[in-house]
Design an enzyme around this catalytic site. Structure first.
Site, PDB file in Angstrom:
ATOM      1  N   PRO A 113      -8.400 -11.006  -1.295  1.00 36.63           N
ATOM      2  CG  PRO A 113     -10.026 -10.178  -2.747  1.00 36.63           C
ATOM      3  CD  PRO A 113      -9.745 -10.396  -1.302  1.00 36.63           C
ATOM      4  CB  ALA A 122      -3.769  -9.505  -8.760  1.00 35.82           C
ATOM      5  CD  GLN A 159     -11.944  -9.780  -6.072  1.00 38.80           C
ATOM      6  OE1 GLN A 159     -10.879  -9.511  -6.608  1.00 38.80           O
ATOM      7  NE2 GLN A 159     -12.333  -9.219  -4.939  1.00 38.80           N
ATOM      8  CB  CYS A 204      -8.824  -4.077  -8.101  1.00 37.01           C
ATOM      9  SG  CYS A 204      -7.156  -4.051  -8.793  1.00 37.01           S
ATOM     10  CE  LYS A 240     -11.146  -5.988  -0.172  1.00 41.38           C
ATOM     11  NZ  LYS A 240      -9.830  -5.760  -0.733  1.00 41.38           N
ATOM     12  N   GLY A 251      -4.627  -8.705   4.013  1.00 42.09           N
ATOM     13  CA  GLY A 251      -3.961  -8.929   2.735  1.00 42.09           C
ATOM     14  C   GLY A 251      -2.459  -8.911   2.862  1.00 42.09           C
ATOM     15  NE  ARG A 252      -1.069  -3.439   1.524  1.00 41.85           N
ATOM     16  CZ  ARG A 252      -0.924  -2.146   1.785  1.00 41.85           C
ATOM     17  NH1 ARG A 252       0.132  -1.498   1.323  1.00 41.85           N
ATOM     18  NH2 ARG A 252      -1.827  -1.490   2.487  1.00 41.85           N
TER      19      ARG A 252
END
Length: 338
Positions: free
Chosen positions: A16, A18, A70, A100, A139, A224-225
């Protein structure tokens, strides 16, 4: 990997993020090989549920199962209500954000800030698990800072609270995204709990994916990235894990088509004004490191309409196809000259 009633097709999950893992991006990653994609976080503040942003984040029309949403917040009752709200709007799995590191999230004691308060963690997890009849996942990070790594304790709390799967990013809250992710903590957690564990952090190549899976013995990995602008990374990793061989680079013509479709999906989802602006970062990620991309990206940031954006993107990839049939990344400093 099994999550409740859902059998994932492989061990690859979209993390996830944002402002990134909206419905168009999740759908694209699933199409290109991801077994599951977790939504960007939906606030637990019911006062914001009527906002356009939250309505959009809770929109799963046509999304491929399993739909994992999430939620973020610090109040057990509000998080339980948020879980129920999202189930009513199509969520099939609820994921709780305790990973996060963003200041605006941690400043309200949500995200990874929650790891400082293990008693509150326990209350939150039990409240959300008891609020819904679908699987709840969690997470986390390895801890608050290097001196306070409590992932093992939080993992035990999660298992005892009924959490069905645990994802761990191999950094502390204090690390944010700096330095290298470490996998010793993930391996230790995997060895100490009986629920599936997902390893996350710095997994950007097929080889790294296999190394992390072998080292941690995790049940799956979360990316992710590395998927930003490169959603086909999932099929590349999946192929490598299954065969030990590499797929050839994608053809320019294929990624040309993929990006054009992604842009249309963004415009449809957000409307022209927001769609064009959100598309800019995706276009930048797709083209980073490609010949002539620096001047192209500079021009792209000035464009205001869908038509202009589509025309310039189409022109760029048509020109790129003239150089090479396959997608070929230059060293970034060389690409910047173009």
């Amino acid at each position: 990997m099994q999550i409740g009633a859902y059998q994932l097709k492989n061990k690859l999950i979209v993390a996830p993020m944002a402002g990134v893992t909206d419905r168009p991006f999740r759908q694209l990653c699933k199409k290109m090989g991801a077994g599951m994609a977790v939504s960007e976080m939906v606030t637990s503040n019911s006062l914001l549920w009527g906002s356009q942003k939250t309505k959009r984040r809770a929109n799963h029309d046509g999304e491929v199962s399993p739909i994992s949403v999430q939620i973020a917040g610090a109040d057990p009752e509000m998080l339980a209500a948020a879980a129920r709200y999202n189930v009513e709007h199509g969520a099939q799995i609820i994921d709780i954000n305790m990973g996060c590191p963003a200041k605006k999230i941690c400043n309200v004691m949500a995200g990874s800030a929650l790891m400082k308060n293990e008693k509150l963690v326990e209350t939150i997890l039990s409240s959300v698990v008891n609020a819904v009849k679908i699987p709840v996942t969690l997470k986390i990070r390895t801890g608050w800072d290097q001196q306070n790594k409590n992932a093992l304790t939080v993992a035990k709390i999660a298992e005892n609270s009924g959490i069905q799967v645990l994802a761990i990013h191999g950094r502390t809250r204090a690390c944010a995204y700096r330095g290298n992710a470490e996998y010793d903590t993930i391996a230790a957690v995997k060895a100490s709990v009986n629920i599936p564990v997902i390893a996350n952090g710095d997994i950007s190549t097929p080889e790294k994916a296999r190394q992390v899976l072998e080292y941690t013995q995790a049940d799956a990995i979360m990316i992710g990235r590395a998927a930003q602008g490169r959603p086909w990374i999932f099929r590349e990793i999946d192929h490598y894990l299954n065969t030990g061989t590499y797929l050839p680079p994608p053809k320019v013509s294929e990624i040309h088509h993929v990006l054009m479709q992604h842009l249309h999906d963004l415009y449809d989802f957000y409307g022209e004004y927001a769609g064009v602006r959100i598309a800019r970062k995706h276009i930048a990620w797709y083209t980073k490191g490609l010949a002539g991309s620096a001047s192209f990206r500079q021009k792209m940031n000035q464009l205001q309409t869908c038509e202009e954006q589509l025309f310039e993107t189409d022109s760029f990839f048509t020109q790129l196809a003239g150089y090479n049939q396959y997608l070929h990344y230059l060293k970034e400093e060389k690409a910047a000259v173009g």
